[in-house]
Design an enzyme around this catalytic site. Structure first.
Site, PDB file in Angstrom:
ATOM      1  N   LYS A 101      38.417 115.556  46.443  1.00 41.46           N
ATOM      2  CA  LYS A 101      37.899 115.938  45.133  1.00 41.46           C
ATOM      3  C   LYS A 101      37.871 114.750  44.162  1.00 41.46           C
ATOM      4  O   LYS A 101      36.934 114.593  43.370  1.00 41.46           O
ATOM      5  CB  LYS A 101      38.717 117.096  44.551  1.00 41.46           C
ATOM      6  CG  LYS A 101      38.630 118.374  45.409  1.00 41.46           C
ATOM      7  CD  LYS A 101      37.223 118.766  45.634  1.00 41.46           C
ATOM      8  CE  LYS A 101      36.874 119.826  46.645  1.00 41.46           C
ATOM      9  NZ  LYS A 101      37.569 121.017  46.864  1.00 41.46           N
ATOM     10  N   TYR A 143      50.059 117.601  47.589  1.00 41.44           N
ATOM     11  CA  TYR A 143      49.220 118.654  48.176  1.00 41.44           C
ATOM     12  C   TYR A 143      47.719 118.451  47.994  1.00 41.44           C
ATOM     13  O   TYR A 143      47.250 118.146  46.891  1.00 41.44           O
ATOM     14  CB  TYR A 143      49.597 120.008  47.571  1.00 41.44           C
ATOM     15  CG  TYR A 143      49.054 121.170  48.360  1.00 41.44           C
ATOM     16  CD1 TYR A 143      49.731 121.625  49.479  1.00 41.44           C
ATOM     17  CD2 TYR A 143      47.856 121.770  48.019  1.00 41.44           C
ATOM     18  CE1 TYR A 143      49.229 122.678  50.237  1.00 41.44           C
ATOM     19  CE2 TYR A 143      47.348 122.819  48.774  1.00 41.44           C
ATOM     20  CZ  TYR A 143      48.037 123.269  49.878  1.00 41.44           C
ATOM     21  OH  TYR A 143      47.546 124.299  50.621  1.00 41.44           O
ATOM     22  N   SER A 180      36.024 127.159  44.608  1.00 44.63           N
ATOM     23  CA  SER A 180      37.096 127.051  45.590  1.00 44.63           C
ATOM     24  C   SER A 180      37.511 128.425  46.112  1.00 44.63           C
ATOM     25  O   SER A 180      37.648 129.370  45.344  1.00 44.63           O
ATOM     26  CB  SER A 180      38.302 126.363  44.955  1.00 44.63           C
ATOM     27  OG  SER A 180      37.918 125.095  44.484  1.00 44.63           O
ATOM     28  N   HIS A 237      29.885 120.115  45.082  1.00 43.63           N
ATOM     29  CA  HIS A 237      30.885 120.928  45.782  1.00 43.63           C
ATOM     30  C   HIS A 237      30.143 121.917  46.677  1.00 43.63           C
ATOM     31  O   HIS A 237      30.100 123.109  46.398  1.00 43.63           O
ATOM     32  CB  HIS A 237      31.744 121.659  44.731  1.00 43.63           C
ATOM     33  CG  HIS A 237      32.980 122.301  45.280  1.00 43.63           C
ATOM     34  ND1 HIS A 237      33.622 123.332  44.637  1.00 43.63           N
ATOM     35  CD2 HIS A 237      33.713 122.049  46.389  1.00 43.63           C
ATOM     36  CE1 HIS A 237      34.709 123.689  45.329  1.00 43.63           C
ATOM     37  NE2 HIS A 237      34.773 122.924  46.393  1.00 43.63           N
ATOM     38  N   ARG A 295      45.771 122.715  43.706  1.00 40.70           N
ATOM     39  CA  ARG A 295      45.336 121.733  42.706  1.00 40.70           C
ATOM     40  C   ARG A 295      45.893 122.113  41.334  1.00 40.70           C
ATOM     41  O   ARG A 295      46.100 123.278  41.028  1.00 40.70           O
ATOM     42  CB  ARG A 295      43.803 121.682  42.624  1.00 40.70           C
ATOM     43  CG  ARG A 295      43.148 120.952  43.780  1.00 40.70           C
ATOM     44  CD  ARG A 295      41.640 120.868  43.638  1.00 40.70           C
ATOM     45  NE  ARG A 295      41.036 122.184  43.682  1.00 40.70           N
ATOM     46  CZ  ARG A 295      40.676 122.898  42.626  1.00 40.70           C
ATOM     47  NH1 ARG A 295      40.806 122.396  41.403  1.00 40.70           N
ATOM     48  NH2 ARG A 295      40.156 124.097  42.767  1.00 40.70           N
ATOM     49  N   ASP A 309      32.448 121.434  52.423  1.00 41.32           N
ATOM     50  CA  ASP A 309      33.014 121.376  51.063  1.00 41.32           C
ATOM     51  C   ASP A 309      32.250 120.473  50.099  1.00 41.32           C
ATOM     52  O   ASP A 309      32.161 120.783  48.925  1.00 41.32           O
ATOM     53  CB  ASP A 309      34.477 120.916  51.139  1.00 41.32           C
ATOM     54  CG  ASP A 309      35.281 121.281  49.891  1.00 41.32           C
ATOM     55  OD1 ASP A 309      35.260 122.456  49.476  1.00 41.32           O
ATOM     56  OD2 ASP A 309      35.931 120.389  49.323  1.00 41.32           O
ATOM     57  N   CYS A 323      35.815 130.553  47.834  1.00 42.08           N
ATOM     58  CA  CYS A 323      34.789 131.580  47.673  1.00 42.08           C
ATOM     59  C   CYS A 323      33.796 131.588  48.831  1.00 42.08           C
ATOM     60  O   CYS A 323      32.691 132.119  48.713  1.00 42.08           O
ATOM     61  CB  CYS A 323      34.079 131.420  46.342  1.00 42.08           C
ATOM     62  SG  CYS A 323      35.143 131.832  44.944  1.00 42.08           S
ATOM     63  N   ARG A 362      46.610 126.209  54.251  1.00 42.19           N
ATOM     64  CA  ARG A 362      45.424 125.521  54.774  1.00 42.19           C
ATOM     65  C   ARG A 362      45.656 124.917  56.146  1.00 42.19           C
ATOM     66  O   ARG A 362      46.780 124.652  56.540  1.00 42.19           O
ATOM     67  CB  ARG A 362      45.035 124.389  53.808  1.00 42.19           C
ATOM     68  CG  ARG A 362      44.761 124.889  52.391  1.00 42.19           C
ATOM     69  CD  ARG A 362      43.412 124.478  51.902  1.00 42.19           C
ATOM     70  NE  ARG A 362      43.062 125.172  50.669  1.00 42.19           N
ATOM     71  CZ  ARG A 362      41.811 125.281  50.226  1.00 42.19           C
ATOM     72  NH1 ARG A 362      40.834 124.758  50.910  1.00 42.19           N
ATOM     73  NH2 ARG A 362      41.556 125.927  49.112  1.00 42.19           N
TER      74      ARG A 362
HETATM   75  P1  GTP Z   1      37.693 125.787  49.375  1.00 45.09           P
HETATM   76  O1  GTP Z   1      38.119 125.096  50.623  1.00 45.09           O
HETATM   77  O2  GTP Z   1      38.829 126.115  48.482  1.00 45.09           O
HETATM   78  O3  GTP Z   1      36.633 125.058  48.634  1.00 45.09           O
HETATM   79  O4  GTP Z   1      37.179 127.270  49.827  1.00 45.09           O
HETATM   80  P2  GTP Z   1      35.815 127.773  50.511  1.00 45.09           P
HETATM   81  O5  GTP Z   1      34.756 127.916  49.484  1.00 45.09           O
HETATM   82  O6  GTP Z   1      35.515 126.956  51.704  1.00 45.09           O
HETATM   83  O7  GTP Z   1      36.215 129.259  50.957  1.00 45.09           O
HETATM   84  P3  GTP Z   1      36.507 129.865  52.412  1.00 45.09           P
HETATM   85  O8  GTP Z   1      35.285 129.896  53.271  1.00 45.09           O
HETATM   86  O9  GTP Z   1      37.684 129.184  52.986  1.00 45.09           O
HETATM   87  O10 GTP Z   1      36.876 131.371  52.040  1.00 45.09           O
HETATM   88  C1  GTP Z   1      37.892 131.687  51.134  1.00 45.09           C
HETATM   89  C2  GTP Z   1      38.323 133.123  51.318  1.00 45.09           C
HETATM   90  O11 GTP Z   1      37.218 133.989  51.106  1.00 45.09           O
HETATM   91  C3  GTP Z   1      38.869 133.407  52.708  1.00 45.09           C
HETATM   92  O12 GTP Z   1      39.994 134.231  52.622  1.00 45.09           O
HETATM   93  C4  GTP Z   1      37.725 134.127  53.374  1.00 45.09           C
HETATM   94  O13 GTP Z   1      38.176 135.024  54.365  1.00 45.09           O
HETATM   95  C5  GTP Z   1      37.029 134.845  52.219  1.00 45.09           C
HETATM   96  N1  GTP Z   1      35.570 134.997  52.482  1.00 45.09           N
HETATM   97  C6  GTP Z   1      34.722 134.035  52.920  1.00 45.09           C
HETATM   98  N2  GTP Z   1      33.473 134.531  53.104  1.00 45.09           N
HETATM   99  C7  GTP Z   1      33.535 135.835  52.775  1.00 45.09           C
HETATM  100  C8  GTP Z   1      32.562 136.894  52.764  1.00 45.09           C
HETATM  101  O14 GTP Z   1      31.393 136.734  53.099  1.00 45.09           O
HETATM  102  N3  GTP Z   1      32.999 138.115  52.340  1.00 45.09           N
HETATM  103  C9  GTP Z   1      34.298 138.329  51.964  1.00 45.09           C
HETATM  104  N4  GTP Z   1      34.625 139.548  51.573  1.00 45.09           N
HETATM  105  N5  GTP Z   1      35.234 137.368  51.980  1.00 45.09           N
HETATM  106  C10 GTP Z   1      34.864 136.129  52.369  1.00 45.09           C
HETATM  107  C1  SPV Z   2      39.215 123.326  46.650  1.00 41.65           C
HETATM  108  O1  SPV Z   2      40.141 123.694  45.895  1.00 41.65           O
HETATM  109  O2  SPV Z   2      38.014 123.442  46.321  1.00 41.65           O
HETATM  110  C2  SPV Z   2      39.534 122.768  47.978  1.00 41.65           C
HETATM  111  C3  SPV Z   2      40.941 122.513  48.308  1.00 41.65           C
HETATM  112  O3  SPV Z   2      38.640 122.488  48.750  1.00 41.65           O
HETATM  113  S1  SPV Z   2      41.529 121.042  47.615  1.00 41.65           S
HETATM  114  O4  SPV Z   2      41.444 119.981  48.611  1.00 41.65           O
HETATM  115  O5  SPV Z   2      42.948 121.264  47.265  1.00 41.65           O
HETATM  116  O6  SPV Z   2      40.755 120.674  46.457  1.00 41.65           O
HETATM  117 MN    MN Z   3      36.577 123.037  47.878  1.00 40.73          MN
END
Ligand code: GTP
Ligand code: SPV
Ligand code: MN
Length: 583
Positions: A212, A203, A254, A232, A64, A279, A256, A371
């Site tokens: 979003k 993207y 994001s 979110h 983004r 999400d 996290c 992704r």
């Molecule tokens: P968006 O799709 O961008 O909104 O991301 P999200 O909030 O869904 O994050 P996601 O669950 O995809 O995790 C993002 C990164 O954080 C990945 O590389 C995970 O492996 C890592 N991660 C997720 N949960 C944990 C956790 O409990 N501990 C640690 N150390 N890393 C984590």
């Molecule tokens: C985020 O950035 O929080 C995402 C990926 O979930 S995107 O669709 O690019 O916003």
């Molecule tokens: Mn997101």
């Protein structure tokens, strides 16, 4: 209404042809094979990953772009200090020039779609016009798209969105596998008339306008006007060993941990997690006074790196077939790979740049924001109630961020107003999900900094107002978690992933008037967590309130809140004062 709008956009963008998407399998197959022919898609080995494709973007179109994202409300003060703003009339005029002839030589796809279960009264319609076949295939997985949606939206309002990769093709000009225009990107929202214009990027959140742009930026503005919340947040169902089920929503910035928490495999026996959404959540109060949530999306656009059978087996199973992979690495035998996947790394990788990966060069094979796109229905723990038209009742709301210090593993707010203050106070280290520096601590209130479609101060006030709409005992309880505390050597103090179930267990118990806690300056902290079977975690460090660090946190927050000037609700300022007092 839609027909005349499509004609108008077609006359502006001047595509070679117009295709209205029906959402069928045949349509998707045709578009995919055209993309294979053009070199955008590489089909993966069918025996390993049926009906799946690998693609990589332009090297500068990977995330983004917040600095090119605009909220064009009539008045600047309605966009607030955290959004870019331009006068809507001026912006509209600029867009008319920008989009003029921008689809020359390309197909203009018209995508009718629905955010939310088709039968839900909470669902909303959108139409995305795009010149990107990649967007069509992703929208097909991420939303309820095609004939069905088109039929249902007749006579109803819809959010129009126009998207172009911003690369018109001259007669005879060869197309690029990932057309885009990184030097000229615009992600523009008109919350007043509820419309979206996106130019120059192909993207993720820049281009899949249902996500979003609509479901957060436009929907948050609609929610403010209509008395509901667009957040979110992931939504999960959690069932205890006795068979009692609750629903929890959680907002993390994001990359996290939302997808991971939503699909979590508990390490504690007898507990079950089911995924409603990973999400976005739309939430409003039901007739019974409880807060109900739907997931407007129908698929996952999930972070690949770090996803493995160890960390997130449900995601790995979800993406076993019918998946689009963007910017991951490609193996010799045409499967996908990324950092943090199980096993040793395979020889002969093609990196996300499409070139042979040089292991010694110290750069990752998969882009950190690479992704997968996949339909929710393939998730083995997809919660049937995710399709419930009325949504699911939320017992707890969790906020969190990526914080190496200060914020303990988990704590509970004193009440709704304090919980809203916790949401407003979220800060987190930046990730690769947005263009810019990674690992920099920034304020990200409610994990909505890049996604709030109006003044963030008014948004805080809206949350406070929502808390007055029902009896206090019917409101979800509000928590803050932090999976990312680190020790002095930079190692995570908490194992995370499936072990996060232990924290969810405490939250579950607390919302049932069980689970013991003690009052501290920052909120209620657990007296104990279930750490049975868990080796060597330092709970004392994980569940401590470092007063000095918190005093600094308060100074920091106090300065940040000044940004909102008179729009900062008094209650939030008072919450900060009270916290300082308690410290
Ligand atoms: P968006 O799709 O961008 O909104 O991301 P999200 O909030 O869904 O994050 P996601 O669950 O995809 O995790 C993002 C990164 O954080 C990945 O590389 C995970 O492996 C890592 N991660 C997720 N949960 C944990 C956790 O409990 N501990 C640690 N150390 N890393 C984590
Ligand atoms: C985020 O950035 O929080 C995402 C990926 O979930 S995107 O669709 O690019 O916003
Ligand atoms: Mn997101």
């Amino acid at each position: 209404m839609m027909k005349s709008w499509v004609e108008k956009i077609s006359a502006l963008c001047l595509p070679a042809r117009v295709h209205v998407c029906d959402g069928s399998e045949e349509e998707a197959a045709t578009i995919a094979s055209e993309m294979v022919e053009r070199g955008t898609f590489v089909p993966l080995e069918a025996k390993k990953r049926p009906h799946s494709f690998w693609c990589h973007s332009h090297p500068d179109d990977v995330a983004r772009v917040e600095e090119n994202t605009f909220i064009c409300s009539k008045k600047k003060e309605d966009a607030g200090p955290t959004n870019n703003w331009k006068d809507p009339t001026e912006m509209y005029a600029m867009l008319q020039t920008l989009f003029h002839g921008c689809m020359t030589g390309r197909t203009m796809y018209v995508i009718p779609y629905c955010m939310g279960p088709l039968s839900s009264p909470l669902a909303r319609f959108g139409v995305e016009i795009t010149d990107s076949p990649y967007v069509v295939l992703n929208m097909r997985l991420m939303t309820r798209m095609g004939n069905e949606a088109l039929k249902l939206m007749q006579g109803k309002p819809f959010v129009p969105g126009v998207h172009s990769v911003g690369m018109p093709l001259k007669e005879g000009q060869k197309d690029s596998p990932w057309p885009c225009n990184p030097g000229n990107r615009w992600i523009v929202h008109f919350p007043g008339e509820r419309s979206i214009w996106s130019y120059g990027s192909g993207y993720g959140g820049n281009a899949l306008l249902g996500k979003k742009c609509f479901s957060l930026r436009i929907a948050s503005a609609i929610g403010r006007d209509e008395g509901w919340l667009a957040e979110h947040m992931l939504i999960l169902g959690i069932t205890n060993p006795q068979g009692e089920k609750k629903y929890i929503a959680a907002a993390f910035p994001s990359a996290c941990g939302k997808t991971n928490l939503a699909m979590l495999t508990p390490t504690i026996p007898g507990w079950k997690i089911e995924t409603v959404g990973d999400d976005i959540a739309w939430m409003r109060f039901g007739a019974d006074g409880r807060l109900y949530a739907i997931n407007p999306e129908a698929g996952y656009f999930g972070v690949a790196p770090g996803t493995s059978m160890k960390t997130n087996p449900n995601a790995m199973r979800t993406i076993a077939k019918n998946t689009i992979f963007t910017n991951v690495a490609l193996t010799k035998d045409k499967d996908v790979w990324w950092e943090g996947m199980d096993g040793s790394f395979p020889e002969g990788l093609t990196s996300w740049l499409g070139t042979p990966w040089d292991k010694g060069a110290g750069k990752p094979a998969a882009h950190p924001n690479s992704r997968f796109t996949v339909s929710s229905r393939q998730c083995p723990i997809y919660d049937k109630t995710a399709e419930a038209p009325e949504g699911v009742p939320i017992s707890a709301i969790i906020f969190g961020g990526r914080r190496s210090s200060t914020l303990p593993l988990v704590f509970e707010s004193f009440d709704w107003a304090h919980g809203v203050f916790l949401g407003a106070s979220v800060s987190s280290e930046t990730t690769a999900a947005a263009k810019g520096e990674v690992g920099k601590l920034r304020h990200d209130p409610f994990a909505m900094l890049p996604f709030c479609g109006y003044h963030m101060g008014d948004y805080f006030a809206h949350w406070l107002e929502m808390g007055k709409k029902t009896a206090p005992d019917k409101l979800p309880r509000i928590y803050h978690v932090n999976w990312f505390l680190k020790d002095a050597n930079g190692k995570f103090l908490w194992p995370g992933f499936g072990e996060n179930a232990r924290v969810l267990q405490w939250i579950f118990e607390r919302t049932s008037q069980r689970g013991s806690a003690h009052k501290t300056a920052i909120g209620y902290l657990p007296d104990a967590l279930n750490v049975q079977g868990l080796e060597s975690v330092n709970l004392k460090t994980l569940l401590t309130v470092d007063r000095d660090a918190w005093r600094k946190e308060c100074e920091e927050l106090s300065e940040y809140f000044q940004l909102f000037g008179e729009k900062l609700p008094k209650v939030i300022a008072e919450q900060l004062d009270a916290l300082r007092e308690r410290l």
